[in-house]
Motif scaffolding. Structure first.
Motif, PDB file in Angstrom:
ATOM      1  N   LYS A 411       0.842  -1.201   0.000  1.00  0.00           N
ATOM      2  CA  LYS A 411       0.000   0.000   0.000  1.00  0.00           C
ATOM      3  C   LYS A 411       0.884   1.260   0.000  1.00  0.00           C
ATOM      4  O   LYS A 411       0.678   2.164  -0.812  1.00  0.00           O
ATOM      5  CB  LYS A 411      -0.902  -0.014   1.248  1.00  0.00           C
ATOM      6  N   ASN A 412       1.898   1.274   0.865  1.00  0.00           N
ATOM      7  CA  ASN A 412       2.808   2.430   0.910  1.00  0.00           C
ATOM      8  C   ASN A 412       3.505   2.619  -0.434  1.00  0.00           C
ATOM      9  O   ASN A 412       3.637   3.745  -0.925  1.00  0.00           O
ATOM     10  CB  ASN A 412       3.894   2.215   1.976  1.00  0.00           C
ATOM     11  N   ALA A 413       3.958   1.489  -1.024  1.00  0.00           N
ATOM     12  CA  ALA A 413       4.686   1.572  -2.300  1.00  0.00           C
ATOM     13  C   ALA A 413       3.766   2.138  -3.386  1.00  0.00           C
ATOM     14  O   ALA A 413       4.188   2.995  -4.187  1.00  0.00           O
ATOM     15  CB  ALA A 413       5.204   0.196  -2.694  1.00  0.00           C
ATOM     16  N   PHE A 459       5.090   8.561  12.918  1.00  0.00           N
ATOM     17  CA  PHE A 459       5.803   9.366  11.915  1.00  0.00           C
ATOM     18  C   PHE A 459       5.104   9.168  10.572  1.00  0.00           C
ATOM     19  O   PHE A 459       5.002   8.063  10.056  1.00  0.00           O
ATOM     20  CB  PHE A 459       7.273   8.946  11.789  1.00  0.00           C
ATOM     21  N   THR A 460       4.600  10.263  10.034  1.00  0.00           N
ATOM     22  CA  THR A 460       3.928  10.193   8.720  1.00  0.00           C
ATOM     23  C   THR A 460       4.144  11.486   7.968  1.00  0.00           C
ATOM     24  O   THR A 460       4.316  12.546   8.571  1.00  0.00           O
ATOM     25  CB  THR A 460       2.412   9.933   8.885  1.00  0.00           C
ATOM     26  N   THR A 461       4.193  11.360   6.630  1.00  0.00           N
ATOM     27  CA  THR A 461       4.277  12.566   5.805  1.00  0.00           C
ATOM     28  C   THR A 461       2.997  12.721   4.992  1.00  0.00           C
ATOM     29  O   THR A 461       2.912  13.578   4.116  1.00  0.00           O
ATOM     30  CB  THR A 461       5.485  12.474   4.837  1.00  0.00           C
ATOM     31  N   LYS A 462       2.025  11.842   5.311  1.00  0.00           N
ATOM     32  CA  LYS A 462       0.765  11.892   4.532  1.00  0.00           C
ATOM     33  C   LYS A 462      -0.297  12.635   5.342  1.00  0.00           C
ATOM     34  O   LYS A 462      -0.379  12.449   6.563  1.00  0.00           O
ATOM     35  CB  LYS A 462       0.288  10.469   4.257  1.00  0.00           C
ATOM     36  N   PRO A 463      -1.110  13.423   4.646  1.00  0.00           N
ATOM     37  CA  PRO A 463      -2.114  14.224   5.369  1.00  0.00           C
ATOM     38  C   PRO A 463      -3.069  13.363   6.192  1.00  0.00           C
ATOM     39  O   PRO A 463      -3.474  13.745   7.284  1.00  0.00           O
ATOM     40  CB  PRO A 463      -2.869  14.957   4.262  1.00  0.00           C
ATOM     41  N   GLY A 469       1.775   2.242  10.330  1.00  0.00           N
ATOM     42  CA  GLY A 469       1.941   1.079   9.456  1.00  0.00           C
ATOM     43  C   GLY A 469       3.331   0.454   9.558  1.00  0.00           C
ATOM     44  O   GLY A 469       3.477  -0.747   9.819  1.00  0.00           O
ATOM     45  N   LEU A 470       4.381   1.263   9.360  1.00  0.00           N
ATOM     46  CA  LEU A 470       5.741   0.692   9.367  1.00  0.00           C
ATOM     47  C   LEU A 470       6.168   0.294  10.774  1.00  0.00           C
ATOM     48  O   LEU A 470       6.870  -0.705  10.953  1.00  0.00           O
ATOM     49  CB  LEU A 470       6.731   1.697   8.769  1.00  0.00           C
ATOM     50  N   ALA A 471       5.756   1.072  11.791  1.00  0.00           N
ATOM     51  CA  ALA A 471       6.120   0.717  13.176  1.00  0.00           C
ATOM     52  C   ALA A 471       5.532  -0.644  13.518  1.00  0.00           C
ATOM     53  O   ALA A 471       6.223  -1.518  14.073  1.00  0.00           O
ATOM     54  CB  ALA A 471       5.617   1.786  14.139  1.00  0.00           C
TER      55      ALA A 471
END
Ligand code: ADP
Length: 511
Positions: A411-413, A459-463, A469-471
């Protein structure tokens, strides 16, 4: 309420959290610094021993020369004394002639005895054939002089035979002259040998002084060199180690010690640096785990309380949506989306608190990946992003957890690749049975700052991202004894690689 024990309280996979350990990577080279020090000190001691031996040798030469000089001086004195004693003997002979009686016979005998004693002494001291010949002349002339005195001169004096006295006196004077000439020659010879010895002793003294200066200067320079060497090869590295240890004790875990020393101290510095790195990594992991554990405890404590009202809110919103129209319907849609976002966050927090629980199964990774891609496509989460799955392998995992990780990564990719982008999922198996799933995308990649914080919770850079998710994925990977690594991939964007450990013997037996 589950998972209050935190991420590492129960991994459920049988794998413990990775704890960095310091491996003894290199064997210390058996005491090379010690060997060098011993060599340096040994050379120093040898130099001083050689200098002392040489100095002692020279001193003994000088001592020997002085003794020889003293002996030669004694011989000169004896030769001169002999000449005096002969003159004394002659004086008593002359007195006998002048006085015309035997009153000086006793004195003559005493002088004669002295001459004989000195002649014997000189015979013992004579060093070559010539000297011995001269001493033999002295002895012969002395004996002849004595015989002349007793057998010719004294009887002629007492008989007042002037002619016989004059003749005997003439012979006696000849003998006296011979003795004196030989004694003088011996004295000159001995004196000359004194001169030679004096020259020799002076030369030895000069040479000894020069060599002593050379040795002392050389030994001082060498000792200074050894001091500098010890300073460079031992004292300085030890001081650097000590400074490093001091900085460490003040909490500076990023401190590093130069490893340029080629001996054990360089190896010690390298070990020290590795230890620092391991301690720092361990501390960072520990802080991260504690953070996750704290979040997990908190989440576990409030999740139920929030989930229930959220469920009620969503239920009512959906009920109201059926009747609502126009602007109200849009407002209700926003309320539903935000409530669902809250649910996602609560779910994520709960996942963090229990990343691994449940039995492990052998899962074919290709199928799992294709399943995840299919689901995302069904849910219209992939847009027109091209996704390819390559390779094949199987791993022992908890299927829902693995799916969760793959879902997050794909999903992130896809989100990073954007419309028209592409994602590649590559499955690989190592020789030891370890497996990896690398998800690469054609997106913009990550800045170094983002890369450093990727796995931090929130930690996210998306609004509209949660930053969980990654944690959560990393916690799940670690709970399986694996990890997720991030770098730049072959499509130009980011690549996230999930690494899973090889199966255990028991798992292999079941495969
Ligand atoms: P979220 O997706 O909710 O933001 P994640 O923990 O999954 O939370 O991701 C955290 C952050 O990591 C993202 O906001 C993004 O900045 C970065 N990130 C994750 N995957 C990628 C990727 N494939 N390419 C670039 N950045 C990524």
């Amino acid at each position: 309420m589950n998972g209050a024990g935190g991420v590492f309280a129960d991994t459920g996979s049988g794998h413990d959290a990775p704890v960095p350990c310091i491996q003894p990577r290199m064997r210390p080279s058996a005491g090379s610094t010690t060997r060098k020090l011993l060599l340096a000190f040994g050379a120093l001691v040898a130099l001083f021993a050689a200098a002392s031996g040489f100095a002692l040798g020279r001193l003994s030469d000088i001592h020997e020369g002085s003794r020889t000089l003293r002996e030669a001086g004694g011989r000169v004195r004896d030769a001169l004394e002999l000449a005096t004693a002969v003159r004394d003997e002659y004086a008593h002979l002359a007195h006998t002639v002048i006085l015309g009686n035997a009153s000086h016979v006793r004195f003559h005998s005493e002088a004669r005895a002295r001459v004989e004693a000195l002649t014997r002494k000189l015979w013992d001291q004579a060093q070559d054939a010539e000297e011995r010949a001269w001493v033999a002349d002295i002895r012969e002339s002395g004996d002849a002089l004595d015989r002349l005195y007793r057998e010719s001169l004294l009887p002629a004096v007492l008989a007042k035979d002037q002619g016989a006295v004059t003749a005997a006196h003439g012979h006696a004077l000849e003998k006296v002259n011979i003795i004196q000439a030989r004694a003088d020659a011996l004295a000159s010879r001995f004196d000359a040998s004194i001169g030679r010895f004096e020259d020799h002793v002076a030369a030895v003294e000069r040479a000894s002084f020069r060599w002593a200066l050379l040795f002392l200067g050389g030994a001082t320079l060498f000792a200074a060199g050894v001091g500098v060497y010890i300073g460079n090869s031992v004292a300085r590295p030890v001081a650097r180690l000590s400074e490093g240890a001091a900085r460490l004790s003040q909490g500076d875990l990023r401190t590093r010690i130069p490893e340029d020393d080629p001996g054990e101290l360089g190896q010690l510095a390298a070990q020290f640096n590795r230890m620092m790195e391991a301690v720092r990594t361990h501390q960072e992991q520990w802080v991260q785990h504690e953070k996750l554990a704290g979040i997990g405890r908190l989440a576990a404590g409030v999740a139920h309380e929030i989930n229930n009202p959220l469920g009620v809110i969503l239920g009512y919103v959906r009920l109201l949506q059926r009747k609502a129209e126009g602007g109200l319907a849009e407002d209700l849609k926003v309320v539903e989306e935000e409530a669902m976002r809250c649910q996602d966050i609560v779910e994520g927090l709960l996942d963090l608190s229990r990343p691994g629980r449940g039995p492990l199964e052998r899962v074919p990774l290709r199928e799992a990946c294709e399943d995840v891609v299919g689901r995302l496509r069904e849910a219209a989460r992939l847009g027109d992003v091209r996704v390819s799955v390559e390779g094949e392998a199987a791993a022992w995992v908890q299927p829902p957890r693995l799916r969760q990780v793959l879902l997050n990564l794909v999903k992130n990719a896809a989100e990073a690749a954007g419309e028209g982008g592409s994602v590649e999922v590559r499955i690989e198996a190592g020789g030891d049975g370890a497996t990896s799933v690398a998800v690469s995308d054609s997106g913009p990649g990550m800045t170094p700052e983002e890369r450093a914080r990727l796995f931090e919770p929130f930690f996210t850079t998306k609004p509209t991202g949660t930053g969980l998710g990654l944690a959560v994925s990393q916690a799940i990977a670690e709970a399986h004894g694996g990890r997720i690594e991030a770098d730049t991939g072959p499509l130009g964007g980011a690549r996230f690689t999930l690494r899973l450990p090889p199966p255990t013997r028991a798992q292999e037996a079941l495969s």
